[in-house]
Design an enzyme around this catalytic site. Structure first.
Site, short mmCIF file in Angstrom:
data_model
loop_
_atom_site.label_atom_id
_atom_site.label_comp_id
_atom_site.label_asym_id
_atom_site.label_seq_id
_atom_site.Cartn_x
_atom_site.Cartn_y
_atom_site.Cartn_z
N LYS A 182 0.88 -1.18 0.00
CA LYS A 182 0.00 0.00 0.00
C LYS A 182 0.91 1.22 0.00
O LYS A 182 1.38 1.67 1.04
CB LYS A 182 -0.87 -0.02 1.26
CG LYS A 182 -2.24 0.63 1.13
CD LYS A 182 -2.24 2.09 0.75
CE LYS A 182 -1.90 3.01 1.89
NZ LYS A 182 -1.73 4.42 1.45
N GLU A 185 -0.93 7.30 -0.96
CA GLU A 185 -1.98 7.66 -1.93
C GLU A 185 -1.53 8.80 -2.83
O GLU A 185 -2.11 9.03 -3.89
CB GLU A 185 -3.28 8.04 -1.20
CG GLU A 185 -3.19 9.16 -0.18
CD GLU A 185 -2.73 8.68 1.20
OE1 GLU A 185 -1.96 7.71 1.29
OE2 GLU A 185 -3.14 9.31 2.19
N GLY A 235 6.74 5.62 7.81
CA GLY A 235 5.92 6.82 7.77
C GLY A 235 6.06 7.57 9.07
O GLY A 235 7.06 7.44 9.78
N GLY A 236 5.04 8.33 9.41
CA GLY A 236 5.11 9.20 10.57
C GLY A 236 4.88 8.46 11.89
O GLY A 236 4.30 7.37 11.92
N THR A 239 1.10 7.68 12.85
CA THR A 239 0.54 6.54 12.13
C THR A 239 1.18 5.24 12.62
O THR A 239 0.50 4.23 12.79
CB THR A 239 0.78 6.68 10.60
OG1 THR A 239 0.53 8.02 10.22
CG2 THR A 239 -0.09 5.75 9.81
N GLY A 240 2.48 5.28 12.83
CA GLY A 240 3.19 4.07 13.29
C GLY A 240 2.65 3.58 14.62
O GLY A 240 2.51 2.37 14.83
N GLU A 257 9.53 2.04 10.58
CA GLU A 257 10.58 3.03 10.28
C GLU A 257 9.90 4.38 10.34
O GLU A 257 9.12 4.72 9.45
CB GLU A 257 11.17 2.78 8.88
CG GLU A 257 11.92 1.48 8.72
CD GLU A 257 13.23 1.45 9.49
OE1 GLU A 257 13.79 2.54 9.77
OE2 GLU A 257 13.70 0.35 9.81
N CYS A 291 13.63 11.47 5.90
CA CYS A 291 13.50 11.10 7.32
C CYS A 291 14.80 11.37 8.08
O CYS A 291 14.78 11.69 9.25
CB CYS A 291 13.10 9.65 7.44
SG CYS A 291 14.14 8.55 6.50
N GLU A 392 9.51 16.92 14.32
CA GLU A 392 9.97 16.84 12.94
C GLU A 392 9.17 17.80 12.07
O GLU A 392 7.94 17.80 12.12
CB GLU A 392 9.74 15.40 12.47
CG GLU A 392 10.27 15.07 11.13
CD GLU A 392 9.84 13.66 10.70
OE1 GLU A 392 8.68 13.28 10.94
OE2 GLU A 392 10.67 12.97 10.11
P1 NAD Z 1 2.17 8.89 7.00
O1 NAD Z 1 2.38 8.21 8.31
O2 NAD Z 1 1.15 9.95 6.91
O3 NAD Z 1 1.79 7.83 5.86
C1 NAD Z 1 2.62 6.74 5.54
C2 NAD Z 1 1.78 5.65 4.91
O4 NAD Z 1 0.86 5.15 5.87
C3 NAD Z 1 0.93 6.11 3.71
O5 NAD Z 1 0.91 5.09 2.75
C4 NAD Z 1 -0.43 6.29 4.33
O6 NAD Z 1 -1.48 6.19 3.42
C5 NAD Z 1 -0.45 5.15 5.33
N1 NAD Z 1 -1.40 5.28 6.42
C6 NAD Z 1 -1.88 6.41 7.01
N2 NAD Z 1 -2.74 6.09 8.00
C7 NAD Z 1 -2.81 4.74 8.05
C8 NAD Z 1 -3.52 3.81 8.85
N3 NAD Z 1 -4.35 4.20 9.82
N4 NAD Z 1 -3.34 2.49 8.63
C9 NAD Z 1 -2.50 2.07 7.68
N5 NAD Z 1 -1.81 2.89 6.87
C10 NAD Z 1 -1.96 4.22 7.06
O7 NAD Z 1 3.61 9.43 6.57
P2 NAD Z 1 3.98 10.28 5.30
O8 NAD Z 1 3.48 11.65 5.50
O9 NAD Z 1 3.58 9.54 4.06
O10 NAD Z 1 5.58 10.23 5.38
C11 NAD Z 1 6.31 11.12 6.14
C12 NAD Z 1 6.83 10.46 7.41
O11 NAD Z 1 7.53 9.27 7.09
C13 NAD Z 1 7.81 11.33 8.14
O12 NAD Z 1 7.54 11.31 9.53
C14 NAD Z 1 9.14 10.67 7.86
O13 NAD Z 1 10.13 10.90 8.83
C15 NAD Z 1 8.76 9.24 7.81
N6 NAD Z 1 9.77 8.47 7.06
C16 NAD Z 1 10.61 7.62 7.74
C17 NAD Z 1 11.60 6.91 7.07
C18 NAD Z 1 12.54 5.98 7.79
O14 NAD Z 1 13.26 5.24 7.13
N7 NAD Z 1 12.58 5.96 9.11
C19 NAD Z 1 11.72 7.07 5.70
C20 NAD Z 1 10.85 7.94 5.03
C21 NAD Z 1 9.87 8.63 5.72
#
Ligand code: NAD
Length: 500
Positions: A182, A185, A235-236, A239-240, A257, A291, A392
């Site tokens: 996934k 989007e 991701g963030g 969300t994580g 991550e 990140c 961040e």
């Molecule tokens: P995000 O958490 O908003 O979204 C990441 C993904 O999760 C997207 O595909 C999104 O659709 C999905 N998502 C959102 N809500 C969800 C849910 N409830 N259940 C399942 N999936 C869901 O993050 P973003 O804005 O896309 O990315 C930016 C963040 O990612 C920043 O905080 C950045 O630091 C982090 N990031 C970390 C690394 C790393 O290697 N540690 C690398 C790149 C980005």
């Protein structure tokens, strides 16, 4: 089937080896953040579509040939995929730039990294033979075998769309898993292309599945569904945290991550020109949407003023532009919502007493009016413990702090709940190693910033992550270790009552 019409990608979901429309019939337009032009129209999944994809991946794992395919053959498929992406690298890089708005040259580097990652895991796949465990008894055979975990839910962000996906897809496939991907989007195009590539490389139906759509609808089932064995998320932090909580109900394996608030420490004895140059690249690469961005510059007192003046002077010269502007040094932010988030971050930092040295505005340049641009920004006089140095921004904003000595630098740099990456600039090699050893961050660069090695592990301390990607750890995350113990001379032991 995915259809390409006059340069605009149109795509459905990829489930069980077939392209199919989203059940509820929704679609989403993907627009380039640099100028708003239409890039793709894609189907938008909801939870029912994702459940169908999980079901396909489950069947392919339980009944299909992939988990039992010899590891060397799985590796060969990854190597073929690497060759196909190399063949199509221009189209891949262009699609990545259109979705993200990043400079074409950066997407070209990213595609080279994607290929390197596939090749790395393609070769590693065949080198996981298991091991003998000496039971100390000649009548016993005891060994560890490595097996795939099962169905993997892979959820990725928008900043490095294909690279983030391949960091998960390559080890998952090398280990014999099936998956549902996934992507964000906002940036689905290269994930769509990857499905075509894997199909062309000969991956059996149902092993790779793709759902496109919003996280809360299309992504959420991957964290909670009982038929998913592992969820790997980048991701963030917010969300994580939600994903970890949802995954706990079925005791899934979880890899996270997450974000970073990464310190870049510059000692007074650093090579001035090198440290200035890297300080700028560390934070402004891809407009800070990285990140591991070195968004927190921490400079020794004696050097501080001269160093910051030069960073500001050079920051003001950075040229913004779209993906295909050959003179652009960095590009737009990903979306209007993200641009507003950066504006709020800067406003909050200034409320806390930060001084705006440069930037802090959307550019007034007519050339950039249709994109989500924000001027590279430098904030000084930020205080430890404030929002500006703890949270961040994920944008083109550099905060600057000062320190007295080695202990002070380490204390400031570790004062964050994140722990992803950091930099140390000094000509004193012993000092650099001492400081690196004390930093509570997962990757430390000394007199450098941002280099990436697929053979090295990547992951965060503290709230930056759970589990590690890449390197040897990358395959281990996607495997179960099974101990097989065989009694070669079985016979009764009579610990309890003997027969009469
Ligand atoms: P995000 O958490 O908003 O979204 C990441 C993904 O999760 C997207 O595909 C999104 O659709 C999905 N998502 C959102 N809500 C969800 C849910 N409830 N259940 C399942 N999936 C869901 O993050 P973003 O804005 O896309 O990315 C930016 C963040 O990612 C920043 O905080 C950045 O630091 C982090 N990031 C970390 C690394 C790393 O290697 N540690 C690398 C790149 C980005």
């Amino acid at each position: 089937m995915p259809r390409d019409k006059i340069g605009v990608l149109m795509a459905e979901l990829f489930i069980g080896g077939e392209w199919m429309s989203a059940l509820a019939g929704g679609t989403r337009e993907i627009r380039c953040p640099a100028d708003g032009s239409l890039v793709a129209t894609v189907d938008e999944a909801d939870g029912d579509d994702t459940e169908a994809a999980i079901d396909a991946a489950r069947r392919a794992f339980d009944n299909g040939p992939w988990p039992g395919t010899p590891a060397a053959e799985r590796g060969d498929l990854l190597l073929r995929a690497a060759d196909l992406i190399t063949r199509d690298k221009d189209a891949y890089a262009r699609a990545e730039s259109l979705d993200t708005g990043k400079r074409l040259v950066e997407s070209e580097y990213d595609m080279a990294d994607v290929v390197a990652c596939l090749r790395y895991f393609g070769k590693l796949a065949a080198n996981e033979p298991g091991r003998i465990v000496d039971a100390g008894n000649p009548n016993v055979s005891s060994r560890i075998v490595y097996e795939p975990v099962g169905v993997c839910g892979l959820i990725t962000p928008w900043n490095y769309p294909l690279l983030q996906a391949i960091w998960k897809v390559a080890p998952a496939l090398a280990a014999g898993n099936t998956f549902v991907l996934k992507p964000s989007e906002l940036t689905p195009s290269t994930a769509i292309m990857l499905m075509r590539t894997l199909q062309e490389a000969g991956l059996p139906d149902g092993v790779a599945n793709l759902v496109l759509g919003a996280g809360a609808q299309a992504g959420a089932p991957l964290a909670g569904h009982p038929d998913v064995d592992l969820v790997s998320f980048t991701g963030g932090l917010a969300t994580g945290t939600r994903i970890a909580a949802a995954a706990a109900a079925t005791v899934k394996k979880v890899a996270l991550e997450l974000g970073g608030k990464n310190p870049n420490i510059v000692f007074a004895d650093a090579d001035f020109e090198t440290a200035v140059d890297y300080a700028i690249t560390a934070v402004f690469l891809h407009s800070g949407q990285v990140c591991s961005a070195g968004a927190r510059l921490i400079v020794q007192n004696e050097l501080h003023d001269e160093f910051v003046d030069e960073v500001v002077r050079r920051t003001e010269r950075i040229r913004l532009g779209g993906p295909f502007d050959p003179d652009a040094e960095t590009g737009p932010l990903i979306s209007a919502a993200h641009l507003e988030k950066i504006e709020h971050y800067v406003a909050a930092a200034m409320t806390e007493g930060a001084t705006l040295r440069t930037g802090g505005w959307r550019p007034q340049d007519e050339r950039l009016k249709d994109g989500f641009y924000y001027l590279p920004t430098v904030l000084t006089d930020v205080k430890q413990g404030t929002y500006a140095v703890r949270e961040e921004a994920f944008g083109p904003v550099l905060t600057v702090e000062r320190f007295t000595d080695e202990d002070d630098a380490v204390r400031i740099a570790n004062d964050t709940h994140y722990g992803l990456a950091g930099g140390v600039f000094t000509k004193d090699g012993d000092k650099a190693q001492r400081v690196a050893a004390r930093l509570r961050h997962g990757t430390i660069w000394i007199n450098d910033y941002h280099p990436y090695l697929p053979q090295a592990e990547w992951g965060g301390f503290k709230r930056s992550g759970v589990g590690r990607e890449l390197g040897r750890a990358g395959l281990a995350e996607y495997q179960e270790a099974k101990h097989i113990y065989q009694n070669l001379k079985p016979g009764p032991q009579y610990w309890f009552s003997r027969p009469d």
